[in-house]
Design a protein around this motif. Structure first.
Motif, PDB file in Angstrom:
ATOM      1  N   GLY A 134       0.997  -1.226   0.013  1.00 38.77           N
ATOM      2  CA  GLY A 134       0.032  -0.020  -0.115  1.00 38.77           C
ATOM      3  C   GLY A 134       0.951   1.506   0.078  1.00 38.77           C
ATOM      4  N   LEU A 135       1.280   1.901  -1.052  1.00 38.12           N
ATOM      5  CA  LEU A 135       2.197   2.970  -1.252  1.00 38.12           C
ATOM      6  C   LEU A 135       1.340   4.171  -1.563  1.00 38.12           C
ATOM      7  CD1 LEU A 135       5.091   2.848  -1.140  1.00 38.12           C
ATOM      8  CD2 LEU A 135       5.203   3.337  -3.635  1.00 38.12           C
ATOM      9  N   GLY A 136       0.532   4.402  -0.659  1.00 36.74           N
ATOM     10  CA  GLY A 136      -0.306   5.974  -0.462  1.00 36.74           C
ATOM     11  C   GLY A 136       0.654   6.996   0.114  1.00 36.74           C
ATOM     12  N   LYS A 137      -0.256   7.798   0.754  1.00 32.66           N
ATOM     13  CA  LYS A 137       0.769   8.788   1.400  1.00 32.66           C
ATOM     14  C   LYS A 137       1.505   8.263   2.770  1.00 32.66           C
ATOM     15  CE  LYS A 137       2.223  12.946   2.487  1.00 32.66           C
ATOM     16  NZ  LYS A 137       1.103  13.970   3.103  1.00 32.66           N
ATOM     17  N   SER A 138       0.918   7.571   3.397  1.00 32.68           N
ATOM     18  CA  SER A 138       1.779   7.125   4.782  1.00 32.68           C
ATOM     19  C   SER A 138       2.724   6.109   4.412  1.00 32.68           C
ATOM     20  CB  SER A 138       0.759   6.416   5.851  1.00 32.68           C
ATOM     21  OG  SER A 138       0.251   5.394   5.281  1.00 32.68           O
ATOM     22  N   GLY A 139       2.082   4.906   3.232  1.00 35.51           N
ATOM     23  CA  GLY A 139       3.067   4.113   2.908  1.00 35.51           C
ATOM     24  C   GLY A 139       4.619   4.680   2.143  1.00 35.51           C
ATOM     25  N   GLY A 140       4.149   5.773   1.241  1.00 33.13           N
ATOM     26  CA  GLY A 140       5.349   6.486   0.652  1.00 33.13           C
ATOM     27  C   GLY A 140       6.257   7.064   1.649  1.00 33.13           C
ATOM     28  N   MET A 141       5.721   7.647   2.739  1.00 31.64           N
ATOM     29  CA  MET A 141       6.535   8.150   3.722  1.00 31.64           C
ATOM     30  C   MET A 141       7.345   7.226   4.348  1.00 31.64           C
ATOM     31  SD  MET A 141       3.851  11.117   5.322  1.00 31.64           S
ATOM     32  CE  MET A 141       5.009  11.593   6.525  1.00 31.64           C
ATOM     33  N   VAL A 142       6.835   6.024   4.950  1.00 31.90           N
ATOM     34  CA  VAL A 142       7.508   4.949   5.402  1.00 31.90           C
ATOM     35  C   VAL A 142       8.418   4.495   4.588  1.00 31.90           C
ATOM     36  CG1 VAL A 142       7.388   2.405   6.442  1.00 31.90           C
ATOM     37  CG2 VAL A 142       5.615   4.167   6.909  1.00 31.90           C
ATOM     38  N   ALA A 143       8.156   4.426   3.560  1.00 30.40           N
ATOM     39  CA  ALA A 143       9.386   3.901   2.376  1.00 30.40           C
ATOM     40  C   ALA A 143      10.376   4.837   2.223  1.00 30.40           C
ATOM     41  CB  ALA A 143       8.746   3.647   1.018  1.00 30.40           C
ATOM     42  N   ASP A 144      10.013   6.075   2.220  1.00 32.92           N
ATOM     43  CA  ASP A 144      11.304   7.259   2.229  1.00 32.92           C
ATOM     44  C   ASP A 144      12.284   7.257   3.501  1.00 32.92           C
ATOM     45  OD1 ASP A 144       9.951   8.001  -0.308  1.00 32.92           O
ATOM     46  OD2 ASP A 144       9.218   9.645   0.410  1.00 32.92           O
ATOM     47  N   ALA A 145      11.479   6.965   4.668  1.00 33.56           N
ATOM     48  CA  ALA A 145      12.397   7.031   5.804  1.00 33.56           C
ATOM     49  C   ALA A 145      13.293   5.878   5.829  1.00 33.56           C
ATOM     50  CB  ALA A 145      11.114   7.137   7.003  1.00 33.56           C
ATOM     51  N   LEU A 146      12.717   4.453   5.401  1.00 33.71           N
ATOM     52  CA  LEU A 146      13.379   3.661   5.437  1.00 33.71           C
ATOM     53  C   LEU A 146      14.692   3.485   4.487  1.00 33.71           C
ATOM     54  CD1 LEU A 146      10.805   0.764   5.687  1.00 33.71           C
ATOM     55  CD2 LEU A 146      12.383   1.104   7.431  1.00 33.71           C
ATOM     56  N   LYS A 147      14.321   4.239   3.183  1.00 31.68           N
ATOM     57  CA  LYS A 147      15.439   4.463   2.248  1.00 31.68           C
ATOM     58  C   LYS A 147      16.466   5.338   2.956  1.00 31.68           C
ATOM     59  CE  LYS A 147      16.610   6.301  -2.187  1.00 31.68           C
ATOM     60  NZ  LYS A 147      16.026   7.185  -3.447  1.00 31.68           N
ATOM     61  N   PHE A 148      16.052   6.290   3.766  1.00 30.74           N
ATOM     62  CA  PHE A 148      16.969   7.082   4.411  1.00 30.74           C
ATOM     63  C   PHE A 148      17.993   6.619   5.185  1.00 30.74           C
ATOM     64  CE2 PHE A 148      18.561   9.735   8.010  1.00 30.74           C
ATOM     65  CZ  PHE A 148      18.991  10.995   7.290  1.00 30.74           C
ATOM     66  N   PHE A 149      17.637   5.404   5.849  1.00 32.63           N
ATOM     67  CA  PHE A 149      18.537   4.648   6.701  1.00 32.63           C
ATOM     68  C   PHE A 149      19.201   3.292   6.055  1.00 32.63           C
ATOM     69  CE2 PHE A 149      15.829   6.488   9.795  1.00 32.63           C
ATOM     70  CZ  PHE A 149      16.964   6.938  10.778  1.00 32.63           C
ATOM     71  N   GLY A 150      19.022   3.516   4.656  1.00 31.55           N
ATOM     72  CA  GLY A 150      19.746   2.520   3.760  1.00 31.55           C
ATOM     73  C   GLY A 150      19.062   1.162   3.452  1.00 31.55           C
ATOM     74  N   ALA A 151      17.688   1.250   3.742  1.00 31.61           N
ATOM     75  CA  ALA A 151      16.742  -0.120   3.274  1.00 31.61           C
ATOM     76  C   ALA A 151      16.759  -0.080   1.932  1.00 31.61           C
ATOM     77  CB  ALA A 151      15.481   0.081   4.085  1.00 31.61           C
ATOM     78  N   ASP A 152      16.505  -1.412   1.365  1.00 34.22           N
ATOM     79  CA  ASP A 152      16.378  -1.625  -0.045  1.00 34.22           C
ATOM     80  C   ASP A 152      14.667  -1.794  -0.112  1.00 34.22           C
ATOM     81  OD1 ASP A 152      15.941  -2.988  -2.596  1.00 34.22           O
ATOM     82  OD2 ASP A 152      16.889  -4.524  -2.134  1.00 34.22           O
ATOM     83  N   ILE A 153      14.247  -0.847  -0.936  1.00 35.82           N
ATOM     84  CA  ILE A 153      12.573  -0.889  -0.848  1.00 35.82           C
ATOM     85  C   ILE A 153      11.894  -1.648  -2.074  1.00 35.82           C
ATOM     86  CG2 ILE A 153      10.787   0.712  -0.655  1.00 35.82           C
ATOM     87  CD1 ILE A 153      12.464   1.002   1.797  1.00 35.82           C
TER      88      ILE A 153
END
Length: 307
Positions: free
Chosen positions: A154-173
């Motif tokens: 579910g890559l809506g507003k909140s899902g997108g924000m979670v993805a961006d935060a995890l990417k900042f910490f180096g996660a593979d999204i």
């Protein structure tokens, strides 16, 4: 034009300034500070009101509205994404000419902080398990988010924000959504079919609308063992039976609230972490919520006055 009577049928999480401002919209304002225990009590609270405000805790259905003939406006002081996931019977309201408004994107920041906070605690072994004993690091040795495979459902507003935060910490999204999103592709996020995402990702974050269930028996079989699930929605994203079997394995589940987790029997499970506090209920979220609720009221009255 003002409403004759505006009723808040349950606590709304508005800030004090907004609660005072509600009196500018109606000749009489009644605000309840507890949750109605039944449909009959809901209808009784509304009574002859022409405007109703409701949060996410209760449901306002046809049965209650049928006994309240004066209602012409319902303000949902919570997220409204589509009629199917709403806690108001919008289809019935439309047959009565009742306008229903809702809001979006007011508590997402707190949800993002919750996911990052709990994932760090899980990977590093911070905190305790339900019996009070120390929590071991997920891999036995403290570990960073860097390099972890995270799947967002579910890559809506909140899902997108979670993805961006995890990417900042180096996660593979990677993500699964109803449609592929160009902006996600531009960020390097991979779109995967649901079962493939469940197979490949170690951490799964479900960011779905209320009453949307995507994880059934087959999905849990694809997910397999040694996985972490976060559910950030307002209802479980899974069928209870396969989830119950899966959580007994070497897996972890994180939910901020009981309504996201489902059955309260899971609260004491050693692999379940549930704070029973909504991560989106922050001071800033209440301010954003308040502004949007008042804006909806203002727009409704302005539109009707211009007719």
């Amino acid at each position: 034009m003002m409403f004759k009577k505006l009723v808040s049928v349950e606590p709304l999480n508005l800030n004090l300034a907004a609660e005072k401002a509600l009196h500018n919209f109606a000749e009489e304002v009644i605000m309840y500070d507890d949750i109605p225990s039944s449909t009959a009590e809901m209808a009784d609270r509304i009574g002859d009101a022409d405007a109703v405000l409701i949060s996410y805790t209760s449901r306002l259905g046809k049965e209650a509205l049928e006994g309240c003939p004066n209602v012409r406006y319902i303000g949902m002081c919570c997220s409204l994404y589509n009629p199917e996931s709403a806690n108001v019977d919008i289809a019935y309201a439309q047959t009565r000419g009742i306008e229903v408004s809702g809001i979006r994107d007011y508590g997402d920041e707190g949800v993002v902080e919750y996911v990052i906070s709990e994932l760090v605690r899980c990977l590093h072994g911070f905190g305790t398990i339900n019996d009070g004993g120390p929590r071991a690091p997920w891999d036995g040795v403290p570990r960073e988010i860097t390099g972890i495979k995270a799947g967002i459902i579910g890559l809506g507003k909140s899902g997108g924000m979670v993805a961006d935060a995890l990417k900042f910490f180096g996660a593979d999204i990677a993500y699964f959504s109803r449609t592929e999103k160009e902006e996600a592709h531009a960020k390097g996020y991979r779109f995967l079919p649901l079962k493939q995402l469940l197979e490949e990702c170690e951490v799964i974050i479900t960011c779905l609308n209320r009453n949307t269930v995507l994880l059934h028996q087959e999905e849990f079989e694809s997910l397999g063992n040694r996985k972490i699930i976060f559910n950030t929605g307002l209802s479980p994203a899974w069928d209870e039976a396969p989830f119950s079997e899966w959580i007994d394995g070497n897996n972890r589940c994180y939910c901020d609230t009981l309504i996201a987790l489902g059955d309260e029997r899971f609260l004491s499970h050693p692999n379940v972490n549930c704070m029973e506090v909504s991560a989106g209920r922050t001071r800033q979220a209440f301010d954003r919520l308040s502004e949007k609720v008042l804006a909806n009221l203002t727009n409704y009255i302005k539109t009707r006055s211009e007719r």
